[in-house]
Design a protein around this motif. Sequence first.
Motif, PDB file in Angstrom:
ATOM      1  N   VAL A  99      43.234  43.553  25.504  1.00 24.46           N
ATOM      2  CA  VAL A  99      42.843  43.316  24.109  1.00 24.46           C
ATOM      3  C   VAL A  99      41.332  43.508  23.943  1.00 24.46           C
ATOM      4  N   THR A 100      40.566  42.943  24.864  1.00 21.37           N
ATOM      5  CA  THR A 100      39.107  43.087  24.806  1.00 21.37           C
ATOM      6  C   THR A 100      38.698  44.556  24.920  1.00 21.37           C
ATOM      7  N   LYS A 101      39.320  45.250  25.838  1.00 18.56           N
ATOM      8  CA  LYS A 101      39.016  46.672  26.042  1.00 18.56           C
ATOM      9  C   LYS A 101      39.304  47.479  24.776  1.00 18.56           C
TER      10      LYS A 101
ATOM     11  N   CYS B 253      32.398  33.772  30.939  1.00 17.83           N
ATOM     12  CA  CYS B 253      31.526  33.606  32.110  1.00 17.83           C
ATOM     13  C   CYS B 253      32.025  32.476  33.015  1.00 17.83           C
ATOM     14  N   SER B 254      32.371  31.336  32.406  1.00 16.83           N
ATOM     15  CA  SER B 254      32.830  30.201  33.220  1.00 16.83           C
ATOM     16  C   SER B 254      34.145  30.526  33.911  1.00 16.83           C
ATOM     17  N   LEU B 255      35.004  31.273  33.223  1.00 15.50           N
ATOM     18  CA  LEU B 255      36.282  31.693  33.824  1.00 15.50           C
ATOM     19  C   LEU B 255      36.030  32.577  35.040  1.00 15.50           C
ATOM     20  N   TRP B 256      35.117  33.541  34.873  1.00 10.16           N
ATOM     21  CA  TRP B 256      34.784  34.452  35.987  1.00 10.16           C
ATOM     22  C   TRP B 256      34.164  33.682  37.148  1.00 10.16           C
ATOM     23  N   ASN B 257      33.242  32.800  36.870  1.00  9.29           N
ATOM     24  CA  ASN B 257      32.612  32.014  37.937  1.00  9.29           C
ATOM     25  C   ASN B 257      33.640  31.163  38.683  1.00  9.29           C
ATOM     26  N   HIS B 258      34.568  30.582  37.919  1.00 10.70           N
ATOM     27  CA  HIS B 258      35.597  29.740  38.542  1.00 10.70           C
ATOM     28  C   HIS B 258      36.443  30.553  39.521  1.00 10.70           C
ATOM     29  N   HIS B 259      36.950  31.680  39.075  1.00 10.50           N
ATOM     30  CA  HIS B 259      37.809  32.498  39.950  1.00 10.50           C
ATOM     31  C   HIS B 259      37.019  33.082  41.117  1.00 10.50           C
ATOM     32  N   THR B 260      35.751  33.433  40.874  1.00 11.52           N
ATOM     33  CA  THR B 260      34.916  33.977  41.953  1.00 11.52           C
ATOM     34  C   THR B 260      34.674  32.924  43.027  1.00 11.52           C
ATOM     35  N   ASP B 261      34.298  31.730  42.623  1.00  8.11           N
ATOM     36  CA  ASP B 261      34.063  30.650  43.590  1.00  8.11           C
ATOM     37  C   ASP B 261      35.337  30.331  44.362  1.00  8.11           C
TER      38      ASP B 261
ATOM     39  N   LEU C 282      38.720  39.977  39.398  1.00 10.32           N
ATOM     40  CA  LEU C 282      38.587  41.364  38.939  1.00 10.32           C
ATOM     41  C   LEU C 282      38.873  41.479  37.447  1.00 10.32           C
ATOM     42  N   LEU C 283      39.949  40.860  36.982  1.00 11.21           N
ATOM     43  CA  LEU C 283      40.306  40.934  35.565  1.00 11.21           C
ATOM     44  C   LEU C 283      39.258  40.258  34.684  1.00 11.21           C
ATOM     45  N   SER C 284      38.795  39.063  35.090  1.00 10.65           N
ATOM     46  CA  SER C 284      37.796  38.356  34.284  1.00 10.65           C
ATOM     47  C   SER C 284      36.473  39.123  34.273  1.00 10.65           C
ATOM     48  N   LEU C 285      36.159  39.827  35.375  1.00  8.77           N
ATOM     49  CA  LEU C 285      34.948  40.643  35.405  1.00  8.77           C
ATOM     50  C   LEU C 285      35.094  41.862  34.485  1.00  8.77           C
ATOM     51  N   LYS C 286      36.289  42.423  34.413  1.00  3.87           N
ATOM     52  CA  LYS C 286      36.534  43.537  33.495  1.00  3.87           C
ATOM     53  C   LYS C 286      36.333  43.108  32.047  1.00  3.87           C
ATOM     54  N   VAL C 287      36.788  41.886  31.724  1.00 10.12           N
ATOM     55  CA  VAL C 287      36.583  41.351  30.382  1.00 10.12           C
ATOM     56  C   VAL C 287      35.086  41.212  30.098  1.00 10.12           C
ATOM     57  N   LEU C 288      34.362  40.636  31.052  1.00  8.40           N
ATOM     58  CA  LEU C 288      32.924  40.434  30.872  1.00  8.40           C
ATOM     59  C   LEU C 288      32.176  41.760  30.747  1.00  8.40           C
ATOM     60  N   ARG C 289      32.641  42.764  31.450  1.00 13.11           N
ATOM     61  CA  ARG C 289      31.998  44.086  31.358  1.00 13.11           C
ATOM     62  C   ARG C 289      32.066  44.615  29.930  1.00 13.11           C
ATOM     63  N   LYS C 290      33.238  44.530  29.300  1.00 10.21           N
ATOM     64  CA  LYS C 290      33.383  45.006  27.918  1.00 10.21           C
ATOM     65  C   LYS C 290      32.567  44.163  26.952  1.00 10.21           C
TER      66      LYS C 290
ATOM     67  N   ILE D 286      33.535  45.142  44.102  1.00  7.96           N
ATOM     68  CA  ILE D 286      32.124  45.475  44.343  1.00  7.96           C
ATOM     69  C   ILE D 286      31.704  46.663  43.477  1.00  7.96           C
ATOM     70  N   ILE D 287      32.570  47.676  43.404  1.00  5.92           N
ATOM     71  CA  ILE D 287      32.279  48.843  42.570  1.00  5.92           C
ATOM     72  C   ILE D 287      32.206  48.441  41.101  1.00  5.92           C
ATOM     73  N   LEU D 288      33.078  47.528  40.682  1.00  2.64           N
ATOM     74  CA  LEU D 288      33.057  47.086  39.290  1.00  2.64           C
ATOM     75  C   LEU D 288      31.745  46.382  38.954  1.00  2.64           C
ATOM     76  N   PHE D 289      31.204  45.617  39.894  1.00  4.23           N
ATOM     77  CA  PHE D 289      29.882  44.999  39.680  1.00  4.23           C
ATOM     78  C   PHE D 289      28.844  46.075  39.354  1.00  4.23           C
ATOM     79  N   THR D 290      28.857  47.161  40.134  1.00  4.38           N
ATOM     80  CA  THR D 290      27.872  48.223  39.908  1.00  4.38           C
ATOM     81  C   THR D 290      28.117  48.934  38.578  1.00  4.38           C
ATOM     82  N   LYS D 291      29.389  49.040  38.174  1.00  2.90           N
ATOM     83  CA  LYS D 291      29.699  49.662  36.888  1.00  2.90           C
ATOM     84  C   LYS D 291      29.162  48.844  35.731  1.00  2.90           C
TER      85      LYS D 291
END
Length: 977
Positions: free
Chosen positions: A154-156, A182-190, A212-220, A270-275
Amino acid sequence: MDLNSASTIVLRVLTQATSQDTAVLKPAEEQLKQWETQPGFYSVLLNIFTNHTLDVNVRWLAVLYFKNGIDRYWRRVAPHALSEEEKSTLRAGLITNFNEPVNQIATQISVLIAKVARVDCPRQWPELIPTLLESVKVQDDLRQHRALLTFYHVTKTLASKRLAADRKLFYDLASGIYGFACSLWNHHTDTFLQQVSTGNEAAAINSLERTLLSLKVLRKLTVHGFVEPHRSVEVMGFLHAVFERLKQFLECSRNVRRENACRDRLEKTIILFTKVLLDFLDQHPFSFTPLIQRSLEFAVSYVFTEAGEGVVFERFIVQCMNLIKMIVKNYAYKPSKNIEDSSPETLEAHKIKTAFFTYPTLMEICRRLVTHYFLLTEEELAMWEEDPEGFTVEETGGDSWKYSLRPCTEVLFIDIFHEYNQTLTPVLLEMVHSLQGKINKDNKHNFLFIFVFLPSTVYNAVGLAAYELFDSVDFDQWFKNQLLAELQVSHSRYKPIRRRVIWLIGQWISVKFKSDMRPMLYEAIRNLLQDQDLVFSLNHCLPVDDFEFRTDQFLPYLESMFTLLFQLLQEVTECDTKMHVLHVLSCVIERVNMQIRPYVGCLVQYLPLLWKQSEEHNMLRCAILTTLIHLVQGLGADSKNLYPFLLPVIQLSTDVSQPPHVYLLEDGLELWLVTLENSPCLTPELLRIFQNMSALLELSSENLKNCFKIINGYIFLSSSEFLQMYATDLCRSFCELLKDITIEGQVQVLKVVVENVLKVNPVLGPQMFQPLLPSVFRGILDGERYPMVMSTYLGVMGRVLLQNTSFFSLLLSQMACELGQELDQLLGNMIEMWVDRMDNITQPERRKLSALALLSLLPSVNSVIQDKFCGIINISVEGLHDVMTEDPETGTYKDCMLMSHFEEPKVTEDEEPPTEQDKRKKMLALKDPVHTVSLQQFIYEKLKAQQELLGEQGFHALMETVDTEIVAQLQEFLQGF
């Protein structure tokens, strides 16, 4: 459609639609197609694909039909649009449960929810985002993952909308949910990092998927959700956190075995971080300014220092290099030449860049690129030894090469060297000087690196930076004193050096290489063409397609070079290699032109076989067409011997009903044209392929110009035979074209009539193209506003009036009937407009044609013509000024457009010899009144005849209507008559 009764029926038909039996499948598909517009159908589909007890294939098909229905019928303005009531029910049903157990179906459901959201969210579907946010918090793993997957799609989708109102809605959405994302991504990352550290692999994989999914959301949200993201503390906080998380994930990857199931997902993350960083830099270069220093430090550290050893992998290195390259090349960070014209943001970014790229940093990057990343790997060397041709194809642009590390390192080197050439030129020159004189094949100590690999990488760098090093390298001396000697070292271990030297020369040949050095190079290349391991590299550097090429220098090598290249063409197996060799052969043929004739027999015999073998390779066939174009030009009239092969090739390439025409049409038309231009006569087979033209004219594509040239070619070749067979179809096509074509296109269509048909065949031409002429006549009377079109109209009418008077009379009568005017009135109006718009005609030939045409109306007692006598004389005198030149010896005037006989033009070495069509045009000119009738004498004879018709007194009264200055000029031109 009643849901209860319909569900069973739809389910049965969907089951039939999954059948492999076409007898069952086809009727089911037809029935489903009929139901697409039935109310309630999509509610039934929703019930089916959300019923997890049904067959997976049936549910999959139901999802696909639902998704296609959204595309076709969801919008209110669509034909057979869904009702608002049914859409409301469907929206509620789609987000009731996020518990789909099948991954592929879950993805399709997420996509179709996003499609609905694109149209309805947030106005008609305000509950979607809150429902998703609540659902991603639940403890149930499956529901959480499916909700997060939907949240991402949906975000995309919403981020991709571009209208201003939609962008505003997305900005509001982003600012409202960014903190939660952001908090969702941090939670899953930790959670993931903790599970990895405890060795809980299964749980770690699940957490990594959510990370990965929460990072994709944050990227958009980060890239597309803010107008000025640098003003958001949350956004900048997330971007700074990306670097820390990247380090954690890279360290994590050090401890995760490559065969571990988690490894692939870890590298993707890792690649998604760079993207995230790359996209943010691309969309918001000034907002990225606070991140420039940290980005460069991070990328350079991992790619160009020991910090990356054992951690980095190829795709990550590529992304880091792209990050450095984008910062180095970014135009937003480059001050104007006048510093005062630069924005403060640009100056700040430039200052950070300059502070980072110090001499030691640049030197280390340069040395590391050259001595580490440019090196051939053991795997690449083994591939070259095993398959030299395959290796060359891969290295020069194969699909896997495009996405590999090597091209990325070369592009980064070029960009950095261009940006900091004053700093890096001495560094690279020092590396070059350290190699000079090191031709030592017997040294056993570290031989491969010191004497093969290192020189090869340095030569690679010098080739890439050729334009930047123009003033710093004396390439001629280097070639003569060292490179030529290296080409002659035959030791097997020296092959990588010779291969790289060949490539290096190819890079410099068009930059800085004296003409008198070329024979030495040709000699060296001829010897290397016999080395099977090196020959595949040669077709990329043979210097036959640059501006400094001299045919006389190449001729002594022509026979041997052409023979060796032809042998190579037969031996190679890769399609790309054959294309490259054909390109070089084409260049050779083009350069030496007719002098290739003694040597092309073998190629002419081989090309039909190669054409047949390349049936599935359209790009190779394009290369064959290009070769044939140059062959026909080189063979001239002798190309007729190729017709048994050539004409079927043209037929296939220009037949729009054949699928290959998509690839072959442009080159096929070019080949058709040069075949006509060099044809000595019209053969039945050559005439027959014109059947393809009607469909080509209907395309109205960018190829129309070549189509018109081809039509001209047939007219020049044999107008009577050609027009008798195709004039009717051609006239019909032209009439259709003129209804919907640009001004330039109209001119091109009429030129075919004006400059060719009427000129070549003044008797048959006007009759065959009669349907076109009334619109031309009306265009003149109406005073066509485009000068280029008016000029063409007058040229057409001039030909008819001058060379077919009887047809002009018939046309005048026809137009008088159509317009309800008297003949004389119509003729007078035409002459008046002709005189008034004479200045629209710029070509001297057409201006003379107009003068001859109007003068042909004399002598006449017609009162209308006599009324326009002054205008006719004015045009005639203008024509005399255009075409008459004064003989300085005798002081008399002569018509410079007169041609009395045909002479074969003398062709210099740099000029192309005349084609058969050029000769035909010259012969045609000898019959053209514009080139055979003296305007000076024609005026004299017409005036004399008018005088005899009216008598002295009547003629004198007529001449008094002409301006005295014009009369004086006329008398000066007519001295001696």
